[in-house]
Scaffold this motif. Sequence first.
Motif, PDB file in Angstrom:
ATOM      1  N   GLN A 109      18.518  57.211   6.298  1.00 24.81           N
ATOM      2  CA  GLN A 109      18.993  55.854   6.579  1.00 24.81           C
ATOM      3  C   GLN A 109      20.111  55.863   7.616  1.00 24.81           C
ATOM      4  N   GLU A 110      20.996  56.848   7.546  1.00 28.70           N
ATOM      5  CA  GLU A 110      22.057  56.964   8.540  1.00 28.70           C
ATOM      6  C   GLU A 110      21.467  57.245   9.923  1.00 28.70           C
ATOM      7  N   TYR A 111      20.477  58.107   9.962  1.00 31.73           N
ATOM      8  CA  TYR A 111      19.762  58.434  11.206  1.00 31.73           C
ATOM      9  C   TYR A 111      19.138  57.186  11.821  1.00 31.73           C
ATOM     10  N   LYS A 140      15.576  49.105  12.183  1.00 27.51           N
ATOM     11  CA  LYS A 140      15.733  48.377  10.931  1.00 27.51           C
ATOM     12  C   LYS A 140      14.454  48.521  10.099  1.00 27.51           C
ATOM     13  N   ILE A 141      14.632  48.833   8.840  1.00 28.00           N
ATOM     14  CA  ILE A 141      13.528  48.984   7.899  1.00 28.00           C
ATOM     15  C   ILE A 141      13.718  47.956   6.792  1.00 28.00           C
ATOM     16  N   ASN A 142      12.684  47.165   6.538  1.00 26.86           N
ATOM     17  CA  ASN A 142      12.776  46.133   5.496  1.00 26.86           C
ATOM     18  C   ASN A 142      12.600  46.699   4.095  1.00 26.86           C
ATOM     19  N   ASN A 143      11.771  47.740   3.963  1.00 26.93           N
ATOM     20  CA  ASN A 143      11.506  48.273   2.634  1.00 26.93           C
ATOM     21  C   ASN A 143      11.571  49.796   2.680  1.00 26.93           C
ATOM     22  N   TRP A 144      12.731  50.320   2.363  1.00 28.54           N
ATOM     23  CA  TRP A 144      12.939  51.764   2.420  1.00 28.54           C
ATOM     24  C   TRP A 144      12.056  52.497   1.420  1.00 28.54           C
ATOM     25  N   ASP A 145      11.871  51.927   0.242  1.00 23.76           N
ATOM     26  CA  ASP A 145      11.041  52.591  -0.767  1.00 23.76           C
ATOM     27  C   ASP A 145       9.626  52.818  -0.242  1.00 23.76           C
ATOM     28  N   ASN A 146       9.087  51.831   0.465  1.00 28.13           N
ATOM     29  CA  ASN A 146       7.747  52.000   1.043  1.00 28.13           C
ATOM     30  C   ASN A 146       7.721  53.128   2.067  1.00 28.13           C
TER      31      ASN A 146
END
Length: 150
Positions: free
Chosen positions: A19-21, A28-34
Amino acid sequence: MKDCVITDFFDPRFQTAFQEYFKELEIKINNWDNLFDEINKEKDNVAILRIAEDNKVIGFILFKIEIFKNWFFEEKIGFVREFWISRGFRKKGHGSSLLNLAEKYFVKQEVYKSILTTDTAPNFYIKQNYIQDFSYSAKNKDQVFVKLLK
């Protein structure tokens, strides 16, 4: 400092670093879990996460072995998917070290070519004996670099 091999990308240490990267790249990512679920589902992804003595993440390299084939030939390629060193740890040998660990992994698996793309650090890869290879084109339109291992 320690290196951790990651194969479950729901590992919170890896997720924090990734996420830091992406934040640094302004992606931008809306759904990190996905996203992490997709990396897990692909199978064969491996990451090496480097952590400092104070538990700060130094960086990571995410890679896998891909098979390129046609009706006659099959070639295994070591593909460096993502690679990042935290700003405070750059130019201290961590990038070279992590890349070398991935290359050693490839050779141990009898894979003798490493391939990657970059739009941020071509000179780093050239110093690591990668060459830009114009015979490849990447979906992300970045420059493609290749290194013969062994």
